[in-house]
Design an enzyme around this catalytic site. Structure first.
Site, PDB file in Angstrom:
ATOM      1  N   SER A 188       0.841  -1.191   0.000  1.00 56.32           N
ATOM      2  CA  SER A 188       0.000   0.000   0.000  1.00 56.32           C
ATOM      3  C   SER A 188       0.876   1.240   0.000  1.00 56.32           C
ATOM      4  O   SER A 188       1.929   1.268   0.651  1.00 56.32           O
ATOM      5  CB  SER A 188      -0.912   0.023   1.226  1.00 56.32           C
ATOM      6  N   TYR A 201      -2.656  -1.398   9.971  1.00 53.41           N
ATOM      7  CA  TYR A 201      -2.716  -1.714   8.541  1.00 53.41           C
ATOM      8  C   TYR A 201      -1.435  -1.279   7.828  1.00 53.41           C
ATOM      9  O   TYR A 201      -0.837  -2.055   7.080  1.00 53.41           O
ATOM     10  CB  TYR A 201      -3.925  -1.031   7.909  1.00 53.41           C
TER      11      TYR A 201
END
Length: 318
Positions: A188, A201
């Site tokens: 990400s 995350y």
């Protein structure tokens, strides 16, 4: 003494010019991936007969599965929802004529990989796409604000970290024996920096990057490409299917772009616009990004974007 200082600053200036010259050259190469990182038409099929994609029932994973089938490969699609997987498998078979194998797996759970390994036994796997991942809540929140934190920790680590490592453990030996293969691990863009309000995350995704880069250093001489792909905005369920624009890409556009960079190194943002976003994020001092004003601004921005959507629940990209 004066001549020594003059020599030092001249040498320092030369080093700086060379450094930024190399960075400019690398950026220029990214503008023309087809020229600098060309792929033969049969590149992916030459890696092996099968491609395996986790989190393939929707979004980025679904698109990778379609593209691999369009390249002539048979595909194994994996996710937790059989009904959705069966629908995707039918669409792939009808549009490409390729074989599709469905494997149902909830990657947030323990003790699932023995069955997965059995399902994949004897397949000539040339491409692995580790796409499955989860974010505890699309709405920004502090670590301790999660109502079921202990369970969330287990689920995020199992899904975002353990799954990638175990799938590599299962499939990499065959690639090493054949001395060819491609592994794409979806990270990400927010993992570029410590990212408050999404701390768990973001940390899990930086593991994806570092693990991928380490493996590539270990196995590049074996003819295997291992790459971390770190997108920012892609319009999937994880971001509430936001409208597409220059920075919020559709899964189709993102996957098409990212595959052009498959030979561009052990990490890519997948597109030029996301690469620029990454550089901008790195350029902003963390003292500014981590202020309470910025954190609250982020929270209000996401809440406004997600207004009317069920965004407080766990979102799984699978």
């Amino acid at each position: 003494m004066a001549s020594g200082m003059e020599w030092f600053f001249t040498a320092l200036g030369a080093v700086v010019v060379i450094y930024y010259g190399v960075k400019l050259l690398r950026f220029t190469r990214m503008l023309y991936p087809k020229r600098w990182f060309p792929l033969p038409k049969s590149f992916f099929l030459s890696m092996g007969e099968w491609a395996v994609v986790t989190g393939a029932s929707e979004g980025i994973g679904r698109q990778y599965a379609f593209v691999m089938a369009e390249q002539g490969m048979n595909v194994v699609i994996m996710s937790r929802t059989k009904v959705t997987l069966d629908k995707v498998a039918k669409e792939i078979r009808e549009s490409t004529g390729r074989m599709v194998k469905v494997v149902v797996a909830d990657f947030t759970k323990d003790n699932i990989f023995t069955d997965i390994e059995e399902e994949l036994k004897f397949l000539d796997i040339g491409v692995l796409v580790n796409n499955v991942g989860m974010v505890p809540s699309v709405l920004p929140q502090r670590f301790l604000e999660d109502e079921d934190l202990d369970q969330t920790i287990v689920r995020v680590i199992n899904c975002n970290v353990r799954t990638m490592v175990k799938m590599c453990r299962i499939i990499l030996p065959g690639m090493e024996n054949r001395r060819k293969g491609v592994i794409v691990n979806i990270a990400s863009g927010i993992a570029s920096i410590p990212f408050p309000m999404y701390s768990l995350y973001a940390a899990s995704k930086i593991f994806v990057e570092r693990f991928s880069q380490g493996l590539q250093a270990e196995y590049k001489d074996k003819g295997i490409i291992i790459q971390a792909v770190s997108p920012f905005g892609v319009s999937t369920r994880m971001v509430g299917y936001q409208p597409t624009n220059r920075t919020m890409l559709s899964p189709q556009d993102f996957v098409k772009s990212s595959l052009q960079y498959i030979r561009a190194g052990d990490k890519t943002y997948g597109t030029i616009c996301h690469m620029v976003l990454g550089w901008l994020l790195l350029a902003i001092p963390s003292k500014i990004l981590h202020t309470e004003f910025m954190l609250q601004g982020l929270k209000k921005y996401v809440e406004r974007k997600q207004a009317g959507k069920k965004s407080s629940s766990v979102i799984v990209e699978a």
